[in-house]
Design a protein around this motif. Sequence first.
Motif, PDB file in Angstrom:
ATOM      1  N   UNK A 189      31.598  36.028  42.234  1.00 16.42           N
ATOM      2  CA  UNK A 189      31.774  36.641  40.836  1.00 16.42           C
ATOM      3  C   UNK A 189      30.983  37.863  40.921  1.00 16.42           C
ATOM      4  N   UNK A 190      29.855  37.945  41.419  1.00 15.11           N
ATOM      5  CA  UNK A 190      29.032  39.174  41.344  1.00 15.11           C
ATOM      6  C   UNK A 190      29.934  40.569  42.192  1.00 15.11           C
ATOM      7  N   UNK A 191      30.491  39.846  43.033  1.00 13.89           N
ATOM      8  CA  UNK A 191      31.276  41.125  43.779  1.00 13.89           C
ATOM      9  C   UNK A 191      32.371  41.629  43.098  1.00 13.89           C
ATOM     10  N   UNK A 192      33.278  40.857  42.428  1.00 20.29           N
ATOM     11  CA  UNK A 192      34.164  41.118  41.489  1.00 20.29           C
ATOM     12  C   UNK A 192      33.567  41.957  40.286  1.00 20.29           C
ATOM     13  N   UNK A 193      32.511  41.603  39.863  1.00 19.91           N
ATOM     14  CA  UNK A 193      31.900  42.290  38.450  1.00 19.91           C
ATOM     15  C   UNK A 193      31.225  43.658  39.100  1.00 19.91           C
ATOM     16  N   UNK A 194      30.874  44.068  40.176  1.00 18.21           N
ATOM     17  CA  UNK A 194      30.036  45.235  40.461  1.00 18.21           C
ATOM     18  C   UNK A 194      31.158  46.345  40.223  1.00 18.21           C
ATOM     19  N   UNK A 195      30.822  47.163  39.497  1.00 21.75           N
ATOM     20  CA  UNK A 195      31.891  48.489  39.243  1.00 21.75           C
ATOM     21  C   UNK A 195      31.661  49.296  40.582  1.00 21.75           C
ATOM     22  N   UNK A 196      32.546  50.120  40.786  1.00 21.97           N
ATOM     23  CA  UNK A 196      32.737  51.042  41.801  1.00 21.97           C
ATOM     24  C   UNK A 196      31.628  51.794  42.012  1.00 21.97           C
ATOM     25  N   UNK A 197      31.148  52.024  43.092  1.00 15.74           N
ATOM     26  CA  UNK A 197      29.987  52.998  43.429  1.00 15.74           C
ATOM     27  C   UNK A 197      28.393  52.616  43.189  1.00 15.74           C
ATOM     28  N   UNK A 198      28.582  51.203  42.622  1.00 13.34           N
ATOM     29  CA  UNK A 198      27.179  50.659  42.299  1.00 13.34           C
ATOM     30  C   UNK A 198      26.954  49.566  43.362  1.00 13.34           C
ATOM     31  N   UNK A 199      25.442  49.283  43.385  1.00 14.77           N
ATOM     32  CA  UNK A 199      25.055  48.264  44.327  1.00 14.77           C
ATOM     33  C   UNK A 199      25.281  46.693  43.768  1.00 14.77           C
ATOM     34  N   UNK A 200      25.508  46.401  42.362  1.00 16.52           N
ATOM     35  CA  UNK A 200      25.604  45.261  41.979  1.00 16.52           C
ATOM     36  C   UNK A 200      26.227  45.196  40.537  1.00 16.52           C
ATOM     37  N   UNK A 201      26.507  44.246  39.873  1.00 21.41           N
ATOM     38  CA  UNK A 201      26.871  44.073  38.394  1.00 21.41           C
ATOM     39  C   UNK A 201      25.791  44.635  37.563  1.00 21.41           C
ATOM     40  N   UNK A 202      26.339  44.787  36.320  1.00 18.88           N
ATOM     41  CA  UNK A 202      25.451  45.022  35.188  1.00 18.88           C
ATOM     42  C   UNK A 202      24.913  43.738  34.695  1.00 18.88           C
TER      43      UNK A 202
END
Length: 305
Positions: A189-202
């Motif tokens: 889920x963290x992979x899915x929620x990670x915005x493009x260009x970011x290392x992790x989700x908000x």
Amino acid sequence: MHIADFAAGSIGGACGVAVGYPLDTVKVRIQTQKQFTGIWHCFITTLSKEGVHGFFKGMSLPVTTVSMTSSVVFGMYRNCRQCLSQLRGGPGTPNTKPEIFLSGLAGGVATVTVMSPGDIVKVRLQCQTESMPARKGANLPKPKYRGPVHCLLTIVREEGVLGLYRGALPLMLRDGPSYATYFLTYSTLCEWFTPTGKKGPEWTGVMLAGGVAGMTGWTVGTPMDVIKARLQMDGARDIKRYKGFVHCITETVRMEGSGVFFRSLGINCLRAFPVNMVVFATYELLVGFLRTQPDAIEPPKLEFE
């Protein structure tokens, strides 16, 4: 070895206990006592007979043991991921989904030796519906255990040291697959929620992923949780009913049907969502401050921008 994950997991686990303990008490009671017809009935009965304190019976020891358990789970999980990554391609190699699953499984199994003594004390105290008399001479049944330490010593005296590990097999069969599913769900889920260009989700993504991961983990673990609780309570209040692990399963199915294994699933999921939101948010915040090797395998990081 990554010490930061042990420390952050410990604090995150303790915070999770504080959030979810009242619902955990209700869960244990409806799993082990037939007097309650459901979640709401158990809640109202506990509140009317024992007050708010009834929901927090035996909490002091689990705060310590769950803190230790969570430390072992997160520390083992993190270090297993690192070892598997190095075996496959060297430091920094991303983990595959099977590696994440196996790391979570190892973390869950490793907790049994630490968790079992505190867990049986917790269950015994939660199922003790008698309260201490409000005044001397009150004609009320007295509770068998006066507190966590007294409960621990009583179990050792009456059942031996091995009595502290009653229910250890279903505990292992619960926590191994449960934590494997838990961490795999969270990572995915963290992979899915990670915005493009970011290392992790908000941070909202981390909390949502943690909550959903907790629910999926408990969906897998609830049947063994029922067996564990029944074995831990067997003989504590009345005649011993079960000869062992397999007999407990067969007798439970024969007397109450297979549906009893999911009787507490609803409250488990209700409790798991906020608890694991707190656990993972706390873990990710603390591990970000404590980690000293930023080039190692990175869990999702909180983004506040």
